[in-house]
Design a protein around this motif. Structure first.
Motif, PDB file in Angstrom:
ATOM      1  N   PRO A   1      -1.808 -12.781 -27.864  1.00  0.00           N
ATOM      2  CA  PRO A   1      -2.256 -12.898 -26.471  1.00  0.00           C
ATOM      3  C   PRO A   1      -2.522 -11.550 -25.824  1.00  0.00           C
ATOM      4  O   PRO A   1      -2.032 -10.507 -26.268  1.00  0.00           O
ATOM      5  N   THR A   2      -3.294 -11.592 -24.750  1.00  0.00           N
ATOM      6  CA  THR A   2      -3.543 -10.401 -23.952  1.00  0.00           C
ATOM      7  C   THR A   2      -2.378 -10.212 -22.980  1.00  0.00           C
ATOM      8  O   THR A   2      -1.277 -10.657 -23.239  1.00  0.00           O
ATOM      9  N   ALA A   3      -2.626  -9.569 -21.865  1.00  0.00           N
ATOM     10  CA  ALA A   3      -1.543  -9.236 -20.936  1.00  0.00           C
ATOM     11  C   ALA A   3      -0.935 -10.480 -20.300  1.00  0.00           C
ATOM     12  O   ALA A   3      -1.613 -11.482 -20.061  1.00  0.00           O
ATOM     13  N   PHE A   4       0.366 -10.395 -19.999  1.00  0.00           N
ATOM     14  CA  PHE A   4       1.090 -11.478 -19.345  1.00  0.00           C
ATOM     15  C   PHE A   4       1.158 -11.238 -17.842  1.00  0.00           C
ATOM     16  O   PHE A   4       1.161 -10.099 -17.372  1.00  0.00           O
ATOM     17  N   PHE A   5       1.257 -12.321 -17.090  1.00  0.00           N
ATOM     18  CA  PHE A   5       1.371 -12.199 -15.635  1.00  0.00           C
ATOM     19  C   PHE A   5       2.539 -11.300 -15.240  1.00  0.00           C
ATOM     20  O   PHE A   5       2.433 -10.473 -14.341  1.00  0.00           O
ATOM     21  N   LYS A   6       3.687 -11.477 -15.926  1.00  0.00           N
ATOM     22  CA  LYS A   6       4.885 -10.740 -15.520  1.00  0.00           C
ATOM     23  C   LYS A   6       4.710  -9.234 -15.697  1.00  0.00           C
ATOM     24  O   LYS A   6       5.274  -8.454 -14.932  1.00  0.00           O
ATOM     25  N   SER A   7       3.895  -8.822 -16.688  1.00  0.00           N
ATOM     26  CA  SER A   7       3.709  -7.392 -16.915  1.00  0.00           C
ATOM     27  C   SER A   7       2.741  -6.775 -15.912  1.00  0.00           C
ATOM     28  O   SER A   7       2.632  -5.543 -15.836  1.00  0.00           O
ATOM     29  N   LEU A   8       2.062  -7.613 -15.136  1.00  0.00           N
ATOM     30  CA  LEU A   8       1.091  -7.126 -14.153  1.00  0.00           C
ATOM     31  C   LEU A   8       1.523  -7.405 -12.721  1.00  0.00           C
ATOM     32  O   LEU A   8       0.719  -7.290 -11.797  1.00  0.00           O
ATOM     33  N   SER A   9       2.769  -7.771 -12.543  1.00  0.00           N
ATOM     34  CA  SER A   9       3.229  -8.177 -11.209  1.00  0.00           C
ATOM     35  C   SER A   9       4.247  -7.212 -10.616  1.00  0.00           C
ATOM     36  O   SER A   9       4.779  -7.463  -9.535  1.00  0.00           O
ATOM     37  N   GLY A  10       4.504  -6.097 -11.280  1.00  0.00           N
ATOM     38  CA  GLY A  10       5.570  -5.201 -10.841  1.00  0.00           C
ATOM     39  C   GLY A  10       5.304  -4.506  -9.523  1.00  0.00           C
ATOM     40  O   GLY A  10       6.247  -3.995  -8.902  1.00  0.00           O
ATOM     41  N   GLN A  11       4.038  -4.492  -9.087  1.00  0.00           N
ATOM     42  CA  GLN A  11       3.741  -3.762  -7.853  1.00  0.00           C
ATOM     43  C   GLN A  11       3.617  -4.673  -6.632  1.00  0.00           C
ATOM     44  O   GLN A  11       3.355  -4.176  -5.533  1.00  0.00           O
ATOM     45  N   VAL A  12       3.800  -5.948  -6.812  1.00  0.00           N
ATOM     46  CA  VAL A  12       3.658  -6.854  -5.671  1.00  0.00           C
ATOM     47  C   VAL A  12       4.648  -6.488  -4.574  1.00  0.00           C
ATOM     48  O   VAL A  12       4.282  -6.355  -3.388  1.00  0.00           O
ATOM     49  N   GLU A  13       5.902  -6.280  -4.929  1.00  0.00           N
ATOM     50  CA  GLU A  13       6.915  -5.991  -3.914  1.00  0.00           C
ATOM     51  C   GLU A  13       6.695  -4.639  -3.258  1.00  0.00           C
ATOM     52  O   GLU A  13       6.873  -4.497  -2.047  1.00  0.00           O
ATOM     53  N   ARG A  14       6.318  -3.630  -4.038  1.00  0.00           N
ATOM     54  CA  ARG A  14       6.113  -2.306  -3.437  1.00  0.00           C
ATOM     55  C   ARG A  14       4.929  -2.323  -2.469  1.00  0.00           C
ATOM     56  O   ARG A  14       4.969  -1.688  -1.417  1.00  0.00           O
ATOM     57  N   VAL A  15       3.881  -3.059  -2.797  1.00  0.00           N
ATOM     58  CA  VAL A  15       2.736  -3.150  -1.888  1.00  0.00           C
ATOM     59  C   VAL A  15       3.115  -3.936  -0.636  1.00  0.00           C
ATOM     60  O   VAL A  15       2.706  -3.582   0.484  1.00  0.00           O
ATOM     61  N   LYS A  16       3.923  -4.976  -0.801  1.00  0.00           N
ATOM     62  CA  LYS A  16       4.396  -5.721   0.363  1.00  0.00           C
ATOM     63  C   LYS A  16       5.189  -4.814   1.299  1.00  0.00           C
ATOM     64  O   LYS A  16       5.185  -5.004   2.521  1.00  0.00           O
ATOM     65  N   ARG A  17       5.885  -3.817   0.723  1.00  0.00           N
ATOM     66  CA  ARG A  17       6.678  -2.893   1.541  1.00  0.00           C
ATOM     67  C   ARG A  17       5.827  -1.785   2.160  1.00  0.00           C
ATOM     68  O   ARG A  17       6.354  -0.877   2.794  1.00  0.00           O
ATOM     69  N   GLY A  18       4.514  -1.852   1.980  1.00  0.00           N
ATOM     70  CA  GLY A  18       3.625  -0.885   2.608  1.00  0.00           C
ATOM     71  C   GLY A  18       3.245   0.293   1.749  1.00  0.00           C
ATOM     72  O   GLY A  18       2.597   1.229   2.236  1.00  0.00           O
ATOM     73  N   LYS A  19       3.600   0.269   0.474  1.00  0.00           N
ATOM     74  CA  LYS A  19       3.285   1.388  -0.407  1.00  0.00           C
ATOM     75  C   LYS A  19       1.936   1.167  -1.080  1.00  0.00           C
ATOM     76  O   LYS A  19       1.454   0.048  -1.195  1.00  0.00           O
ATOM     77  N   PRO A  20       1.309   2.258  -1.540  1.00  0.00           N
ATOM     78  CA  PRO A  20       0.013   2.114  -2.210  1.00  0.00           C
ATOM     79  C   PRO A  20       0.171   1.517  -3.609  1.00  0.00           C
ATOM     80  O   PRO A  20       1.246   1.549  -4.204  1.00  0.00           O
ATOM     81  N   PHE A  21      -0.921   0.999  -4.125  1.00  0.00           N
ATOM     82  CA  PHE A  21      -0.973   0.451  -5.470  1.00  0.00           C
ATOM     83  C   PHE A  21      -1.249   1.602  -6.437  1.00  0.00           C
ATOM     84  O   PHE A  21      -2.203   2.362  -6.260  1.00  0.00           O
ATOM     85  N   LEU A  22      -0.407   1.746  -7.446  1.00  0.00           N
ATOM     86  CA  LEU A  22      -0.547   2.846  -8.401  1.00  0.00           C
ATOM     87  C   LEU A  22      -1.526   2.469  -9.507  1.00  0.00           C
ATOM     88  O   LEU A  22      -1.448   1.375 -10.082  1.00  0.00           O
ATOM     89  N   VAL A  23      -2.448   3.377  -9.804  1.00  0.00           N
ATOM     90  CA  VAL A  23      -3.366   3.181 -10.926  1.00  0.00           C
ATOM     91  C   VAL A  23      -3.444   4.478 -11.713  1.00  0.00           C
ATOM     92  O   VAL A  23      -3.253   5.573 -11.173  1.00  0.00           O
ATOM     93  N   PHE A  24      -3.719   4.358 -12.995  1.00  0.00           N
ATOM     94  CA  PHE A  24      -3.944   5.537 -13.818  1.00  0.00           C
ATOM     95  C   PHE A  24      -5.433   5.876 -13.787  1.00  0.00           C
ATOM     96  O   PHE A  24      -6.289   4.988 -13.884  1.00  0.00           O
ATOM     97  N   GLY A  25      -5.722   7.151 -13.647  1.00  0.00           N
ATOM     98  CA  GLY A  25      -7.113   7.565 -13.525  1.00  0.00           C
ATOM     99  C   GLY A  25      -7.747   6.939 -12.299  1.00  0.00           C
ATOM    100  O   GLY A  25      -7.154   6.911 -11.216  1.00  0.00           O
ATOM    101  N   ASP A  26      -8.962   6.403 -12.476  1.00  0.00           N
ATOM    102  CA  ASP A  26      -9.646   5.770 -11.347  1.00  0.00           C
ATOM    103  C   ASP A  26      -9.358   4.282 -11.235  1.00  0.00           C
ATOM    104  O   ASP A  26      -9.921   3.592 -10.384  1.00  0.00           O
TER     105      ASP A  26
END
Length: 338
Positions: free
Chosen positions: A165-190
């Motif tokens: 399988p490709t990516a799982f939902f749980k591995s892509l959900s770690g930033q939901v809480e930090r964004v809810k707290r007003g923090k930016p979404f982290l990305v690598f590169g662009d």
């Protein structure tokens, strides 16, 4: 009872490994819904005893039985798990918890091989293995361990289906809480270095369960993703902000930063095992930051959305909405990057 099972040879006795993980539990539910008799082999608890009143760890779902075994001990697999009984199918959702070399070779290869031998002795003629799409480009220990066991399974003479399988939902959900707290979404590169077709636990569990009855899936290695087009990390962030009704805010992390962390930890780790482990975890993080979880075209070496099969109906963004509403809780496990 209504069975959610296509026409096939009838209910079978299934040994299920990895049933206490989120995907394993979903697979157990799907197997039970299809009328199979499911016996879940569960690892003995390791580490300190939880305090009185603490919640029990996730266990096998209703309709499936559970047997606690020591996976490192072949005698325990036979004595405590199989108990002299006959089984038809082995379904394995087992995976190392950390991906570190010792853990990966012990679990993804060693325990998996022990379980294969024990289940064959119990009459199993069919094996469905949950692997990972990232083994297409194996540069990490856990990828090599998975490939080594895949080779053992293919050579075993048993009917097999290897699902990557490709990516799982749980591995892509770690930033939901930090964004809810007003923090930016982290990305690598662009934020567009990689892409994936995320698949839900439920859709993947149903896909694995259906492998028992689908002749077209036998003796094959099958990559699989979720519905819709591939999405980049930037697209994930944009949709998350939209669901929250906020303007997108991103923080760009240079991949070179990960390279520096790997180099420093690897150098220090030559004399300190704990730092060597951190270096490997950093390598794992860098891999997922720079490699897409899509089918890799062997002719070009490029990841191809169009070549990546899709299944199911549940989308990552539906899952984000459930997390925001409090209707779901992300179980991220040991591979969290953020």
């Amino acid at each position: 009872m209504s069975l959610d099972r296509p026409d096939g040879p009838g209910p079978r006795r299934v040994l299920l490994l990895g049933a206490t993980g989120t995907i394993g539990r979903a697979t157990a539910r799907a197997l039970v819904a299809r009328g199979h008799a499911v016996v879940c082999l569960v690892r003995r608890r390791v580490g300190p005893t939880p305090p009185t009143g603490a919640a029990d760890p996730p266990r096998a779902p209703p309709g499936a039985s559970e047997r606690i075994v020591d996976f490192a001990d072949p005698a325990s697999l036979a004595r405590d798990g199989i108990r002299g009984e006959r089984f038809d199918v082995l379904v394995s959702c087992l995976a190392s918890r950390t991906g570190l070399p010792a853990d990966a070779w012990a679990i993804d290869y060693g325990v998996s091989r022990n379980a294969l031998e024990a289940s064959r002795a119990a009459g199993v003629t069919q094996v469905v293995l949950l692997s990972a799409i990232c083994v297409q480009k194996p540069i990490l220990a856990f990828q090599r361990a998975k490939l080594a066991f895949e080779a053992v399974l293919v050579a075993s003479g048993l009917t097999y289906t290897i699902v990557r399988p490709t990516a799982f939902f749980k591995s892509l959900s770690g930033q939901v809480e930090r964004v809810k707290r007003g923090k930016p979404f982290l990305v690598f590169g662009d934020g567009t270095l990689t892409a994936c077709r995320p698949i839900s636990d439920g859709d993947l569990g149903r896909y694995l369960a259906d492998c028992l009855d689908d002749p077209a899936r036998r003796n094959r290695v099958l990559p699989i993703g979720g519905p819709g087009d591939a999405i980049t990390p930037r697209a994930q962030g944009e949709r998350l902000f939209a669901l929250l009704g906020r303007e997108p805010r991103f923080r760009h992390v240079p991949v070179a930063l990960l390279d520096g962390i790997v180099a420093v930890m690897a150098t220090l780790g030559r004399g300190v095992p704990a730092l060597a482990a951190k270096a490997e975890l950093a390598r794992i993080g860098r891999y997922y930051a720079t490699e897409s979880m899509l089918v890799r075209d062997p002719a070009t070496g490029r990841y191809d959305d169009a070549m990546t099969p899709a299944t199911g109906s549940e989308t990552l963004f539906d899952y984000y909405a459930q997390l925001i509403r409090g209707e779901a809780v992300a179980e991220r496990g040991d591979h969290a990057v953020f």
